[in-house]
Design a protein around this motif. Structure first.
Motif, PDB file in Angstrom:
ATOM      1  N   GLY A   7       0.775  -1.228   0.116  1.00 39.19           N
ATOM      2  CA  GLY A   7      -0.083   0.015   0.015  1.00 39.19           C
ATOM      3  C   GLY A   7       0.704   1.240  -0.008  1.00 39.19           C
ATOM      4  O   GLY A   7       0.311   2.346  -0.164  1.00 39.19           O
ATOM      5  N   GLN A   8       2.215   1.248   0.072  1.00 42.53           N
ATOM      6  CA  GLN A   8       3.051   2.201   0.157  1.00 42.53           C
ATOM      7  C   GLN A   8       3.371   2.657  -1.361  1.00 42.53           C
ATOM      8  O   GLN A   8       3.588   1.744  -2.103  1.00 42.53           O
ATOM      9  N   VAL A   9       3.755   4.148  -1.434  1.00 36.36           N
ATOM     10  CA  VAL A   9       4.346   4.617  -2.849  1.00 36.36           C
ATOM     11  C   VAL A   9       5.709   4.972  -2.602  1.00 36.36           C
ATOM     12  O   VAL A   9       6.001   5.890  -1.580  1.00 36.36           O
ATOM     13  N   ALA A  10       6.562   4.727  -3.397  1.00 36.86           N
ATOM     14  CA  ALA A  10       7.896   4.840  -3.259  1.00 36.86           C
ATOM     15  C   ALA A  10       8.372   5.249  -4.625  1.00 36.86           C
ATOM     16  O   ALA A  10       7.603   5.096  -5.698  1.00 36.86           O
ATOM     17  N   ALA A  22      17.690  -2.425  -8.950  1.00 32.15           N
ATOM     18  CA  ALA A  22      17.503  -3.665  -8.006  1.00 32.15           C
ATOM     19  C   ALA A  22      16.879  -3.185  -6.948  1.00 32.15           C
ATOM     20  O   ALA A  22      15.891  -3.830  -6.383  1.00 32.15           O
ATOM     21  N   ILE A  23      16.832  -1.694  -6.593  1.00 31.05           N
ATOM     22  CA  ILE A  23      16.132  -1.332  -5.396  1.00 31.05           C
ATOM     23  C   ILE A  23      14.655  -1.132  -5.665  1.00 31.05           C
ATOM     24  O   ILE A  23      13.862  -1.567  -4.849  1.00 31.05           O
ATOM     25  N   ALA A  24      14.347  -0.424  -6.923  1.00 37.03           N
ATOM     26  CA  ALA A  24      13.093  -0.530  -7.407  1.00 37.03           C
ATOM     27  C   ALA A  24      12.309  -2.039  -7.559  1.00 37.03           C
ATOM     28  O   ALA A  24      11.203  -2.255  -6.935  1.00 37.03           O
ATOM     29  N   LEU A  25      13.107  -2.901  -7.833  1.00 41.42           N
ATOM     30  CA  LEU A  25      12.512  -4.237  -7.784  1.00 41.42           C
ATOM     31  C   LEU A  25      12.175  -4.865  -6.687  1.00 41.42           C
ATOM     32  O   LEU A  25      11.451  -5.708  -6.128  1.00 41.42           O
ATOM     33  N   ALA A  26      13.105  -4.429  -5.502  1.00 39.62           N
ATOM     34  CA  ALA A  26      13.261  -5.172  -4.115  1.00 39.62           C
ATOM     35  C   ALA A  26      11.963  -4.297  -3.577  1.00 39.62           C
ATOM     36  O   ALA A  26      11.177  -4.934  -2.676  1.00 39.62           O
ATOM     37  N   GLY A  31       6.119  -5.017  -1.771  1.00 39.18           N
ATOM     38  CA  GLY A  31       4.611  -4.669  -2.012  1.00 39.18           C
ATOM     39  C   GLY A  31       4.411  -3.195  -2.423  1.00 39.18           C
ATOM     40  O   GLY A  31       3.181  -2.624  -2.415  1.00 39.18           O
ATOM     41  N   ALA A  32       5.267  -2.295  -2.440  1.00 41.80           N
ATOM     42  CA  ALA A  32       5.403  -1.109  -2.864  1.00 41.80           C
ATOM     43  C   ALA A  32       4.862  -0.815  -3.925  1.00 41.80           C
ATOM     44  O   ALA A  32       5.562  -1.466  -5.000  1.00 41.80           O
ATOM     45  N   GLU A  33       4.072   0.368  -4.486  1.00 40.01           N
ATOM     46  CA  GLU A  33       4.006   0.760  -5.882  1.00 40.01           C
ATOM     47  C   GLU A  33       5.412   1.841  -5.961  1.00 40.01           C
ATOM     48  O   GLU A  33       5.221   2.564  -5.307  1.00 40.01           O
ATOM     49  N   VAL A  34       6.289   1.614  -7.203  1.00 40.31           N
ATOM     50  CA  VAL A  34       7.018   2.081  -7.192  1.00 40.31           C
ATOM     51  C   VAL A  34       7.430   3.023  -8.494  1.00 40.31           C
ATOM     52  O   VAL A  34       7.273   2.580  -9.614  1.00 40.31           O
ATOM     53  N   ILE A  79       7.887   6.817   0.493  1.00 41.89           N
ATOM     54  CA  ILE A  79       9.496   6.465   0.408  1.00 41.89           C
ATOM     55  C   ILE A  79      10.137   6.994  -0.511  1.00 41.89           C
ATOM     56  O   ILE A  79       9.612   6.975  -2.005  1.00 41.89           O
ATOM     57  N   LEU A  80      11.099   7.968  -0.546  1.00 42.04           N
ATOM     58  CA  LEU A  80      12.037   8.360  -1.711  1.00 42.04           C
ATOM     59  C   LEU A  80      13.456   7.628  -1.376  1.00 42.04           C
ATOM     60  O   LEU A  80      14.040   7.698  -0.570  1.00 42.04           O
ATOM     61  N   VAL A  81      13.785   7.109  -2.611  1.00 36.88           N
ATOM     62  CA  VAL A  81      15.142   6.390  -2.499  1.00 36.88           C
ATOM     63  C   VAL A  81      15.904   7.164  -3.392  1.00 36.88           C
ATOM     64  O   VAL A  81      15.904   7.614  -4.703  1.00 36.88           O
ATOM     65  N   ASN A  82      16.666   8.305  -3.099  1.00 36.74           N
ATOM     66  CA  ASN A  82      17.671   9.339  -3.731  1.00 36.74           C
ATOM     67  C   ASN A  82      18.860   8.896  -4.235  1.00 36.74           C
ATOM     68  O   ASN A  82      20.006   8.977  -3.634  1.00 36.74           O
TER      69      ASN A  82
END
Length: 243
Positions: A7-10, A22-26, A31-34, A79-82
């Protein structure tokens, strides 16, 4: 233990290849929408094919002001992965202005502006996690990497300052600091036996990081399992910086 991000959006920058991919796939696997950001549509299309419906491609350049507006305009962002960044190793005395300015723009300014846009969205919703991609070079120095070390030390300082400022708003800020990661981009470097020996001599565990090593750490830090961790940097370096 399976960490759930259902249910989270990253949002992941630099998601087309290597570590960002790899991070996007993980994250999608948890379960996050990426929202997966890259400049090359073909990379994003293949990522969507591999990762499935939870991958949401966004063709954008992290150096463009329009991208920050897109981030801030997201309806929700948990979630932000910068992650987007780069390097061009060379002796300090040979670093030209163009290289210096481009690396500082990519590794510091775009990281700041992306985090700022995400923070505005997260503060408004009262929650969120920002994971800044740092490096073991944000803790040490190394030959031919003066600009990269400069930029990653800046990322470490930014992480701490943001964490303190945003904590009252329910937003956590952390960084991950990998050693050299074996990717198609770095493989040619390790074909040089002198460079390979230089690196391996400094890693007590005598192995490079895999993209999965880093991606798994990002999923943990972004999850409720790390709910009281903020302002910290997690080294994934096989012991390099413990010496």
């Amino acid at each position: 233990m399976r960490i759930s991000l259902d249910g989270q959006v990253a949002l992941v920058t630099g998601a087309g290849r290597g570590l960002g991919r790899a991070i996007a796939l993980a994250l999608a696997g948890a379960g996050a929408e990426v929202v997966s950001v890259a400049r090359t549509p073909a990379d994003l299309n293949s990522l969507r094919e591999e990762g499935g419906a939870l991958i949401r491609p966004m063709v954008a350049d992290v150096l463009d002001a329009s991208f920050y507006a897109q981030v801030e305009a997201l309806e929700r962002l948990d979630i932000l992965v910068n992650n987007a960044g780069g390097n061009k190793p060379m002796p300090m005395v040979d670093v030209d202005d163009e290289t210096l300015d481009r690396l500082l723009a990519l590794n510091i300014r775009s990281v700041y502006k992306t985090a700022q846009a995400a923070a505005r969205r997260m503060v408004a919703q009262g929650s969120g996690v920002i994971v800044n991609m740092s490096s073991q070079m944000g803790r040490v120095g190394s030959p031919r990497r003066t600009v990269y070390c400069l930029s990653k030390h800046a990322v470490e300082g930014l992480t701490k300052a943001m964490a303190v400022e945003l904590a009252p708003n329910g937003v956590r800020v952390v960084s991950v600091a990998p050693t050299f990661v074996l990717t198609p981009m770095t493989e040619p470097m390790f074909a040089n036996p002198d460079f390979s020996a230089f690196v391996m001599d400094r890693i007590p565990m005598k192995k490079l990081a895999s993209v999965e090593d880093v991606a798994n750490a990002v999923v943990f830090l972004a999850s409720p399992a790390a709910g009281l961790i903020t302002g910290e940097s997690l080294a994934i370096d096989g012991g390099w910086t413990a010496q």
